[in-house]
Design a protein around this motif. Structure first.
Motif, PDB file in Angstrom:
ATOM      1  N   SER A  62       0.830  -1.203   0.000  1.00  0.00           N
ATOM      2  CA  SER A  62       0.000   0.000   0.000  1.00  0.00           C
ATOM      3  C   SER A  62       0.865   1.254   0.000  1.00  0.00           C
ATOM      4  N   LEU A  63       1.910   1.268   0.810  1.00  0.00           N
ATOM      5  CA  LEU A  63       2.789   2.432   0.848  1.00  0.00           C
ATOM      6  C   LEU A  63       3.498   2.618  -0.486  1.00  0.00           C
ATOM      7  N   TRP A  64       3.945   1.541  -1.098  1.00  0.00           N
ATOM      8  CA  TRP A  64       4.617   1.613  -2.401  1.00  0.00           C
ATOM      9  C   TRP A  64       3.697   2.229  -3.452  1.00  0.00           C
ATOM     10  N   LEU A  65       2.414   1.919  -3.401  1.00  0.00           N
ATOM     11  CA  LEU A  65       1.467   2.483  -4.358  1.00  0.00           C
ATOM     12  C   LEU A  65       1.384   4.004  -4.253  1.00  0.00           C
ATOM     13  N   ALA A  66       1.727   4.551  -3.080  1.00  0.00           N
ATOM     14  CA  ALA A  66       1.645   5.993  -2.862  1.00  0.00           C
ATOM     15  C   ALA A  66       2.921   6.715  -3.255  1.00  0.00           C
ATOM     16  N   ARG A  67       3.843   6.039  -3.913  1.00  0.00           N
ATOM     17  CA  ARG A  67       5.181   6.591  -4.148  1.00  0.00           C
ATOM     18  C   ARG A  67       5.169   7.873  -4.979  1.00  0.00           C
ATOM     19  N   ASP A  68       4.241   8.020  -5.903  1.00  0.00           N
ATOM     20  CA  ASP A  68       4.208   9.229  -6.728  1.00  0.00           C
ATOM     21  C   ASP A  68       3.496  10.389  -6.037  1.00  0.00           C
ATOM     22  N   ALA A  69       2.659  10.082  -5.059  1.00  0.00           N
ATOM     23  CA  ALA A  69       1.881  11.124  -4.387  1.00  0.00           C
ATOM     24  C   ALA A  69       2.518  11.609  -3.096  1.00  0.00           C
ATOM     25  N   ALA A  70       3.285  10.755  -2.438  1.00  0.00           N
ATOM     26  CA  ALA A  70       3.837  11.085  -1.119  1.00  0.00           C
ATOM     27  C   ALA A  70       5.315  11.413  -1.250  1.00  0.00           C
ATOM     28  N   GLN A  71       5.619  12.663  -1.589  1.00  0.00           N
ATOM     29  CA  GLN A  71       6.998  13.107  -1.749  1.00  0.00           C
ATOM     30  C   GLN A  71       7.356  14.073  -0.622  1.00  0.00           C
ATOM     31  N   GLY A  72       8.659  14.216  -0.386  1.00  0.00           N
ATOM     32  CA  GLY A  72       9.107  15.149   0.638  1.00  0.00           C
ATOM     33  C   GLY A  72       8.959  14.588   2.033  1.00  0.00           C
ATOM     34  N   PRO A  73       9.129  15.403   3.071  1.00  0.00           N
ATOM     35  CA  PRO A  73       8.928  14.910   4.438  1.00  0.00           C
ATOM     36  C   PRO A  73       7.499  14.398   4.602  1.00  0.00           C
ATOM     37  N   ILE A  74       7.347  13.306   5.323  1.00  0.00           N
ATOM     38  CA  ILE A  74       6.016  12.736   5.501  1.00  0.00           C
ATOM     39  C   ILE A  74       5.779  12.354   6.956  1.00  0.00           C
ATOM     40  N   LEU A  75       4.527  12.402   7.345  1.00  0.00           N
ATOM     41  CA  LEU A  75       4.054  11.753   8.555  1.00  0.00           C
ATOM     42  C   LEU A  75       3.258  10.550   8.079  1.00  0.00           C
ATOM     43  N   LEU A  76       3.747   9.371   8.399  1.00  0.00           N
ATOM     44  CA  LEU A  76       3.133   8.114   7.962  1.00  0.00           C
ATOM     45  C   LEU A  76       2.330   7.541   9.121  1.00  0.00           C
ATOM     46  N   MET A  77       1.090   7.123   8.828  1.00  0.00           N
ATOM     47  CA  MET A  77       0.239   6.623   9.904  1.00  0.00           C
ATOM     48  C   MET A  77      -0.633   5.472   9.424  1.00  0.00           C
ATOM     49  N   ASP A  78      -0.703   4.403  10.208  1.00  0.00           N
ATOM     50  CA  ASP A  78      -1.673   3.345   9.954  1.00  0.00           C
ATOM     51  C   ASP A  78      -3.076   3.872  10.247  1.00  0.00           C
ATOM     52  N   SER A  79      -4.071   3.215   9.672  1.00  0.00           N
ATOM     53  CA  SER A  79      -5.441   3.734   9.766  1.00  0.00           C
ATOM     54  C   SER A  79      -6.247   3.151  10.920  1.00  0.00           C
ATOM     55  N   ASP A  80      -5.635   2.327  11.750  1.00  0.00           N
ATOM     56  CA  ASP A  80      -6.396   1.664  12.820  1.00  0.00           C
ATOM     57  C   ASP A  80      -5.919   2.069  14.206  1.00  0.00           C
ATOM     58  N   ILE A  81      -5.525   3.349  14.358  1.00  0.00           N
ATOM     59  CA  ILE A  81      -4.947   3.814  15.610  1.00  0.00           C
ATOM     60  C   ILE A  81      -5.825   4.898  16.229  1.00  0.00           C
ATOM     61  N   LEU A  82      -6.097   4.764  17.522  1.00  0.00           N
ATOM     62  CA  LEU A  82      -6.708   5.821  18.320  1.00  0.00           C
ATOM     63  C   LEU A  82      -5.626   6.405  19.212  1.00  0.00           C
ATOM     64  N   PHE A  83      -5.567   7.724  19.309  1.00  0.00           N
ATOM     65  CA  PHE A  83      -4.473   8.334  20.044  1.00  0.00           C
ATOM     66  C   PHE A  83      -4.890   9.674  20.629  1.00  0.00           C
ATOM     67  N   ASP A  84      -4.232   9.999  21.722  1.00  0.00           N
ATOM     68  CA  ASP A  84      -4.356  11.308  22.343  1.00  0.00           C
ATOM     69  C   ASP A  84      -3.833  12.356  21.352  1.00  0.00           C
ATOM     70  N   PRO A  85      -4.523  13.491  21.183  1.00  0.00           N
ATOM     71  CA  PRO A  85      -4.010  14.520  20.276  1.00  0.00           C
ATOM     72  C   PRO A  85      -2.581  14.963  20.595  1.00  0.00           C
ATOM     73  N   ALA A  86      -2.183  14.856  21.859  1.00  0.00           N
ATOM     74  CA  ALA A  86      -0.828  15.259  22.235  1.00  0.00           C
ATOM     75  C   ALA A  86       0.233  14.384  21.576  1.00  0.00           C
ATOM     76  N   VAL A  87      -0.147  13.198  21.115  1.00  0.00           N
ATOM     77  CA  VAL A  87       0.797  12.326  20.415  1.00  0.00           C
ATOM     78  C   VAL A  87       1.343  13.028  19.168  1.00  0.00           C
ATOM     79  N   ILE A  88       0.453  13.674  18.415  1.00  0.00           N
ATOM     80  CA  ILE A  88       0.879  14.331  17.179  1.00  0.00           C
ATOM     81  C   ILE A  88       1.775  15.521  17.485  1.00  0.00           C
ATOM     82  N   ARG A  89       1.430  16.313  18.489  1.00  0.00           N
ATOM     83  CA  ARG A  89       2.284  17.435  18.847  1.00  0.00           C
ATOM     84  C   ARG A  89       3.672  16.949  19.238  1.00  0.00           C
ATOM     85  N   ARG A  90       3.751  15.878  20.000  1.00  0.00           N
ATOM     86  CA  ARG A  90       5.049  15.349  20.410  1.00  0.00           C
ATOM     87  C   ARG A  90       5.847  14.852  19.197  1.00  0.00           C
TER      88      ARG A  90
END
Length: 227
Positions: A62-90
């Motif tokens: 799935s990540l390989w399929l995104a190779r033309d669209a996801a260029q430059g610095p990236i934040l990569l995330m699986d789609s089945d995660i629940l998290f405190d908003p502070a996780v992203i700030r950290r």
């Protein structure tokens, strides 16, 4: 945010932290997912990539399929995660070029992607097969990578998938290959924050206790949990 799907809740948090460009790889009920997100977030730039083989491939594919669209610095995330908003700030505030969210509290089982650390605190291995006693914790499926690392990552994925046919791999295998080649990834400790991967009904029930309302089981349920 109770009642939102897992993906919608994640996008809500990411947008609140200033992220407005998303590349989402979809498969199962992909059209429904696209409709929901574009309606819920009309001002957000979504680029959708379809994985037609979602049922027989893993998240490296799935990540390989995104190779033309996801260029430059990236934040990569699986789609089945629940998290405190502070996780992203950290994750965003950490100054190291390549970092990975690490859960250090709680038990580790066979399904967890376990993280091994070196003497300088750098990640040396990621594997489900690592004995729990040797692991520093679980990779939570959230990473921030520099533009240079991202370029090398897609080169490695191209080799593994297009040339060697490793469509069933987790993308952590490509991370490890780059670590072996001299790249560095460092953990970001989430020990004081809530972050939970949703794989089972029991996980959903735990999420309800942790986050005050379980998310809807929307079209974000993907076999490999990637987005």
């Amino acid at each position: 945010m109770a009642g939102q799907s897992i993906v919608s809740r994640a996008v809500t948090i990411l947008v609140a932290h200033g992220l407005n460009e998303f590349v989402i790889v979809d498969g199962y009920e992909g059209d429904r997912l696209r409709d929901v997100l574009t309606v819920e977030f009309p001002a957000t730039d979504f680029r959708f990539v379809r994985n037609p083989a979602y049922a027989s491939t893993n998240n490296a594919y799935s990540l390989w399929l995104a190779r033309d669209a996801a260029q430059g610095p990236i934040l990569l995330m699986d789609s089945d995660i629940l998290f405190d908003p502070a996780v992203i700030r950290r994750m965003l505030d950490d100054g190291r070029p390549n970092r990975l969210a690490l859960r250090t509290r709680g038990s580790l089982g066979d399904e967890e992607m376990k993280v091994t650390l070196g003497t300088r605190g750098q990640i040396t291995d990621l594997s489900k097969e690592t004995p729990a006693a040797l692991a520093a914790g679980e990779s939570m499926g959230i990473e921030v990578f520099s533009a240079a690392f991202t370029t090398r990552l897609f080169v490695e994925l191209e080799r593994r998938i297009a040339q060697e046919g490793r469509t069933g791999e987790y993308y952590e295998a490509a991370f490890v290959a780059l670590l072996r080649a001299g790249e560095e990834i460092f953990p970001v400790d989430l020990s004081d924050l809530d972050c939970l991967e949703i794989d089972t009904q029991e996980d959903l029930e735990l999420a309800q206790r942790m986050f005050g309302g379980a998310p809807g089981r929307g079209p974000d349920r993907h076999r490999d949990g990637s987005s």
